[in-house]
Design a protein around this motif. Structure first.
Motif, mmCIF file in Angstrom:
data_model
loop_
_atom_site.group_PDB
_atom_site.id
_atom_site.type_symbol
_atom_site.label_atom_id
_atom_site.label_comp_id
_atom_site.label_asym_id
_atom_site.label_seq_id
_atom_site.Cartn_x
_atom_site.Cartn_y
_atom_site.Cartn_z
ATOM 1 N N VAL A 47 0.876 -1.169 0.000
ATOM 2 C CA VAL A 47 0.000 0.000 0.000
ATOM 3 C C VAL A 47 0.909 1.213 0.000
ATOM 4 O O VAL A 47 1.896 1.264 0.747
ATOM 5 C CB VAL A 47 -0.904 0.045 1.260
ATOM 6 N N TRP A 48 0.599 2.184 -0.855
ATOM 7 C CA TRP A 48 1.409 3.397 -0.880
ATOM 8 C C TRP A 48 0.527 4.614 -1.076
ATOM 9 O O TRP A 48 -0.610 4.515 -1.521
ATOM 10 C CB TRP A 48 2.505 3.323 -1.933
ATOM 11 N N LYS A 50 -0.084 8.232 -2.835
ATOM 12 C CA LYS A 50 0.233 9.031 -4.015
ATOM 13 C C LYS A 50 -0.674 10.257 -3.959
ATOM 14 O O LYS A 50 -1.888 10.137 -4.141
ATOM 15 C CB LYS A 50 0.000 8.239 -5.297
ATOM 16 N N LEU A 55 -3.066 3.718 -2.552
ATOM 17 C CA LEU A 55 -3.189 2.694 -3.585
ATOM 18 C C LEU A 55 -2.705 1.358 -3.039
ATOM 19 O O LEU A 55 -1.796 1.313 -2.211
ATOM 20 C CB LEU A 55 -2.383 3.091 -4.817
ATOM 21 N N LEU A 56 -3.314 0.276 -3.514
ATOM 22 C CA LEU A 56 -2.984 -1.067 -3.060
ATOM 23 C C LEU A 56 -2.740 -1.961 -4.261
ATOM 24 O O LEU A 56 -3.440 -1.864 -5.263
ATOM 25 C CB LEU A 56 -4.152 -1.632 -2.231
ATOM 26 N N LYS A 57 -1.757 -2.863 -4.121
ATOM 27 C CA LYS A 57 -1.480 -3.848 -5.172
ATOM 28 C C LYS A 57 -1.199 -5.194 -4.519
ATOM 29 O O LYS A 57 -0.368 -5.294 -3.619
ATOM 30 C CB LYS A 57 -0.279 -3.417 -6.013
ATOM 31 N N ASP A 58 -1.928 -6.228 -4.953
ATOM 32 C CA ASP A 58 -1.663 -7.600 -4.528
ATOM 33 C C ASP A 58 -0.416 -8.055 -5.281
ATOM 34 O O ASP A 58 -0.299 -7.854 -6.486
ATOM 35 C CB ASP A 58 -2.857 -8.492 -4.881
ATOM 36 N N THR A 77 -3.862 -2.251 -9.656
ATOM 37 C CA THR A 77 -3.675 -1.265 -8.600
ATOM 38 C C THR A 77 -5.028 -0.627 -8.352
ATOM 39 O O THR A 77 -5.681 -0.172 -9.296
ATOM 40 C CB THR A 77 -2.650 -0.196 -9.015
ATOM 41 N N GLU A 79 -7.529 1.913 -5.606
ATOM 42 C CA GLU A 79 -7.520 2.905 -4.536
ATOM 43 C C GLU A 79 -8.235 2.335 -3.320
ATOM 44 O O GLU A 79 -9.268 1.674 -3.453
ATOM 45 C CB GLU A 79 -8.217 4.185 -4.988
#
Length: 130
Positions: A47-48, A50, A55-58, A77, A79
């Protein structure tokens, strides 16, 4: 970034600050947040921040990542907002202070699915995949 973590129903929610604009979450000790849950992948998600969005990415986890009950497609990606229930394994993570009551309710619903109490076409967790 404030992170709320609920693991294994019946235990208290943990809330802590994580430094930096990005948080890696997984079973490995190399992550910013390590979760001791056999259904969580070593490197499960990131999770980062911006701008003013999170934003989250598996990261290709074996059992997937679910946000508010919807599976995050691999490589996508998305939100996430403060208070969203992010389910990985049998643990729930949320950004912000969160509500442990809400998180326990999410865990209860997962347990019902696993025990066959809810008709679902989505397999949330498969012990054979561990």
């Amino acid at each position: 970034m404030k992170l709320c973590l609920v693991m294994n129903k019946g235990k208290d929610a943990l809330s802590f600050d994580v430094e930096g604009d990005a948080i890696s979450v997984g079973r490995s000790g190399a992550n910013d947040v390590q979760i001791h849950d056999k259904h969580v992948s070593r490197n499960h998600l990131v999770v980062w921040k911006k701008g003013n969005k999170y934003l989250l990415k598996d990261l290709g986890s074996g059992n997937g990542t679910f946000v508010n009950g919807h599976q995050v497609p691999y490589g996508a990606t998305i939100e996430v907002k403060e208070g969203d229930a992010i389910v990985i394994g049998v643990s729930v993570v949320c950004l912000g202070e969160g509500s442990s009551g809400k998180m326990f309710a999410v865990l209860d619903s997962i347990a019902s699915c696993k025990q066959g109490g809810i008709d679902t076409s989505t397999v949330l967790f498969d012990d054979a995949m561990s």
